[in-house]
Design a protein around this motif. Structure first.
Motif, PDB file in Angstrom:
ATOM      1  N   VAL A  98     -10.370 -20.428   9.719  1.00  0.00           N
ATOM      2  CA  VAL A  98      -9.218 -20.696   8.859  1.00  0.00           C
ATOM      3  C   VAL A  98      -8.060 -21.171   9.479  1.00  0.00           C
ATOM      4  O   VAL A  98      -7.355 -22.027   9.363  1.00  0.00           O
ATOM      5  N   SER A  99      -7.763 -20.342  10.730  1.00  0.00           N
ATOM      6  CA  SER A  99      -6.453 -20.848  11.696  1.00  0.00           C
ATOM      7  C   SER A  99      -6.792 -22.075  12.183  1.00  0.00           C
ATOM      8  O   SER A  99      -5.879 -22.984  12.309  1.00  0.00           O
ATOM      9  N   THR A 100      -8.100 -22.443  12.489  1.00  0.00           N
ATOM     10  CA  THR A 100      -8.171 -23.703  13.143  1.00  0.00           C
ATOM     11  C   THR A 100      -7.877 -24.771  12.099  1.00  0.00           C
ATOM     12  O   THR A 100      -7.730 -26.037  12.490  1.00  0.00           O
ATOM     13  N   SER A 101      -8.545 -24.673  10.749  1.00  0.00           N
ATOM     14  CA  SER A 101      -8.137 -25.582  10.061  1.00  0.00           C
ATOM     15  C   SER A 101      -6.785 -25.888   9.704  1.00  0.00           C
ATOM     16  O   SER A 101      -6.068 -26.907   9.515  1.00  0.00           O
ATOM     17  N   VAL A 102      -6.016 -24.697   9.819  1.00  0.00           N
ATOM     18  CA  VAL A 102      -4.187 -24.830   9.725  1.00  0.00           C
ATOM     19  C   VAL A 102      -3.897 -25.525  10.570  1.00  0.00           C
ATOM     20  O   VAL A 102      -2.919 -26.526  10.545  1.00  0.00           O
ATOM     21  N   VAL A 103      -4.142 -25.269  11.856  1.00  0.00           N
ATOM     22  CA  VAL A 103      -3.588 -25.905  12.796  1.00  0.00           C
ATOM     23  C   VAL A 103      -3.941 -27.194  12.865  1.00  0.00           C
ATOM     24  O   VAL A 103      -3.054 -28.255  13.256  1.00  0.00           O
ATOM     25  N   SER A 104      -5.153 -27.683  12.484  1.00  0.00           N
ATOM     26  CA  SER A 104      -5.414 -29.078  12.308  1.00  0.00           C
ATOM     27  C   SER A 104      -4.786 -29.718  11.613  1.00  0.00           C
ATOM     28  O   SER A 104      -4.443 -31.038  11.622  1.00  0.00           O
ATOM     29  N   LEU A 105      -4.625 -29.226  10.252  1.00  0.00           N
ATOM     30  CA  LEU A 105      -3.586 -29.822   9.261  1.00  0.00           C
ATOM     31  C   LEU A 105      -2.345 -30.084   9.869  1.00  0.00           C
ATOM     32  O   LEU A 105      -1.751 -31.129   9.328  1.00  0.00           O
ATOM     33  N   LYS A 106      -1.929 -29.067  10.416  1.00  0.00           N
ATOM     34  CA  LYS A 106      -0.526 -29.398  10.953  1.00  0.00           C
ATOM     35  C   LYS A 106      -0.217 -30.327  12.124  1.00  0.00           C
ATOM     36  O   LYS A 106       0.669 -30.932  12.034  1.00  0.00           O
ATOM     37  N   ARG A 107      -1.388 -30.362  12.815  1.00  0.00           N
ATOM     38  CA  ARG A 107      -1.464 -31.633  13.923  1.00  0.00           C
ATOM     39  C   ARG A 107      -1.414 -32.868  13.287  1.00  0.00           C
ATOM     40  O   ARG A 107      -1.087 -33.688  13.667  1.00  0.00           O
ATOM     41  N   ASP A 108      -2.288 -33.066  12.070  1.00  0.00           N
ATOM     42  CA  ASP A 108      -2.310 -34.135  11.305  1.00  0.00           C
ATOM     43  C   ASP A 108      -0.949 -34.528  10.790  1.00  0.00           C
ATOM     44  O   ASP A 108      -0.735 -35.647  10.952  1.00  0.00           O
ATOM     45  N   LYS A 109      -0.169 -33.702  10.386  1.00  0.00           N
ATOM     46  CA  LYS A 109       1.015 -34.078   9.844  1.00  0.00           C
ATOM     47  C   LYS A 109       1.943 -34.426  10.929  1.00  0.00           C
ATOM     48  O   LYS A 109       2.589 -35.578  10.736  1.00  0.00           O
ATOM     49  N   ASP A 110       1.800 -33.650  12.065  1.00  0.00           N
ATOM     50  CA  ASP A 110       2.711 -34.274  13.210  1.00  0.00           C
ATOM     51  C   ASP A 110       2.214 -35.525  13.845  1.00  0.00           C
ATOM     52  O   ASP A 110       3.193 -36.379  13.912  1.00  0.00           O
ATOM     53  N   ARG A 111       1.304 -35.785  13.822  1.00  0.00           N
ATOM     54  CA  ARG A 111       0.719 -36.995  14.024  1.00  0.00           C
ATOM     55  C   ARG A 111       1.184 -38.488  13.223  1.00  0.00           C
ATOM     56  O   ARG A 111       1.723 -39.240  13.686  1.00  0.00           O
ATOM     57  N   LYS A 112       0.856 -37.874  11.899  1.00  0.00           N
ATOM     58  CA  LYS A 112       1.671 -38.755  11.203  1.00  0.00           C
ATOM     59  C   LYS A 112       2.977 -39.126  11.331  1.00  0.00           C
ATOM     60  O   LYS A 112       3.681 -40.214  11.040  1.00  0.00           O
TER      61      LYS A 112
END
Length: 322
Positions: free
Chosen positions: A265-279
């Motif tokens: 769950v934490s990994t999925s949250v971090v990955s989503l945050k990273r995706d937003k930051d990347r965008k």
């Protein structure tokens, strides 16, 4: 024959008498009679004390031994069929007194002296046999003072054997019979007691063997039961240890699954945050990559640190499980 003359009535005969001449036959008869007398063989003599048959018996005693001829064939002579033997030189008739003594022998045995033969058999041979058997059993003809009883006796035709009858001998035989009977009864009781003792001894020996075998079986059974209890206790201990290990394994598995789910769950949250930051920073990063090389290096170092952090977070549940 000497051993038979005290048991049966002996009447000597000559078989196949047609094989010798009459002169030779008479000489042969005389030779046989002389040998019987010289060897002490007692033959049956036809009785001459009865006047009705004394004459014919005296004549027949002179014809001993009888010369006979036998045949199983019948030959026709004249108008009659007779039993005879046929030879090339003539015919020998069985029932012709001129040819053989078969008719004389038959008349003496069946017609004239049948009763005397029976009386001699019973009075001499049977009584002699009975007396010998009683003497073998221990019976004796003795008087009250243990002395032989000598009373008038009727002599048989042989001089060496006599048969006596008296009341004294009957009483002595009865006493001897009772004494022998008592002796046999005591012997029987003694043997019965011996057999009873032997039977009891064998029963005791068998009981001892059976008890020993039973004790051995009981000892083996108790030893096996003890081994069974020990094995059962060991198996129960092993079962308990395995059950504890299974419970611990299930608990650890549940904790590991919980940690793994939290980490995912934490990994999925971090990955989503990273995706937003990347965008958000995608255009700026492209500009930096295009116009400044040093800024690109800084970004790469930052990304490497982020990867190491994520790797540590992923590995943290496994370390906890260990």
């Amino acid at each position: 024959m000497k051993s038979l003359d005290s048991k049966v009535n002996i009447i000597p005969i000559i078989g196949k008498a047609d094989s010798i001449s009459k002169t030779e036959l008479q000489k042969f008869k005389n030779k046989i009679m002389s040998e019987l007398v010289s060897n002490g063989v007692h033959i049956y003599q036809f009785p001459t004390d009865d006047e009705t048959v004394s004459k014919i018996n005296t004549i027949m005693n002179g014809h001993l031994p009888f010369a006979v001829v036998g045949s199983t064939e019948e030959v026709k002579i004249g108008n009659k069929m007779v039993r005879a033997r046929q030879y090339p030189w003539g015919i020998v008739q069985v029932e012709n007194e001129n040819h053989c003594d078969f008719v004389k022998l038959r008349e003496m045995l069946i017609s004239t002296n049948m009763e005397d033969l029976r009386e001699q058999t019973h009075a001499r041979h049977y009584e002699l046999y009975r007396r010998c058997r009683l003497e073998e059993m221990g019976f004796r003809d003795i008087g009250p003072e243990n002395k032989p009883v000598r009373l008038p006796c009727s002599k048989s035709y042989a001089d060496r054997e006599t048969i006596c009858h008296s009341s004294a001998s009957v009483e002595s035989l009865q006493e001897a019979y009772e004494a022998k009977r008592h002796e046999f009864y005591l012997e029987l009781q003694r043997k019965e007691e011996e057999m009873r003792q032997q039977f009891v001894q064998r029963v005791k020996e068998k009981e001892a063997i059976l008890k020993e075998a039973e004790q051995q079986v009981q000892t083996k059974f108790e030893h096996r039961m003890l081994m069974h209890r020990e094995v059962k206790l060991k198996l129960e201990k092993q079962k308990k240890v395995l059950e504890d290990e299974i419970a611990m394994f299930i608990e650890k598995k549940a904790n590991a699954e919980l940690l793994q789910s939290q980490a995912s769950v934490s990994t999925s949250v971090v990955s989503l945050k990273r995706d937003k930051d990347r965008k958000k920073n995608q255009g700026f990063r492209l500009e930096l990559l295009c116009f400044d090389v040093r800024d690109e290096e800084i970004v790469n170092v930052h990304e490497q640190r982020e990867r190491e952090k994520l790797e540590r977070e992923r590995n943290s549940p496994r370390e906890f499980q260990k």
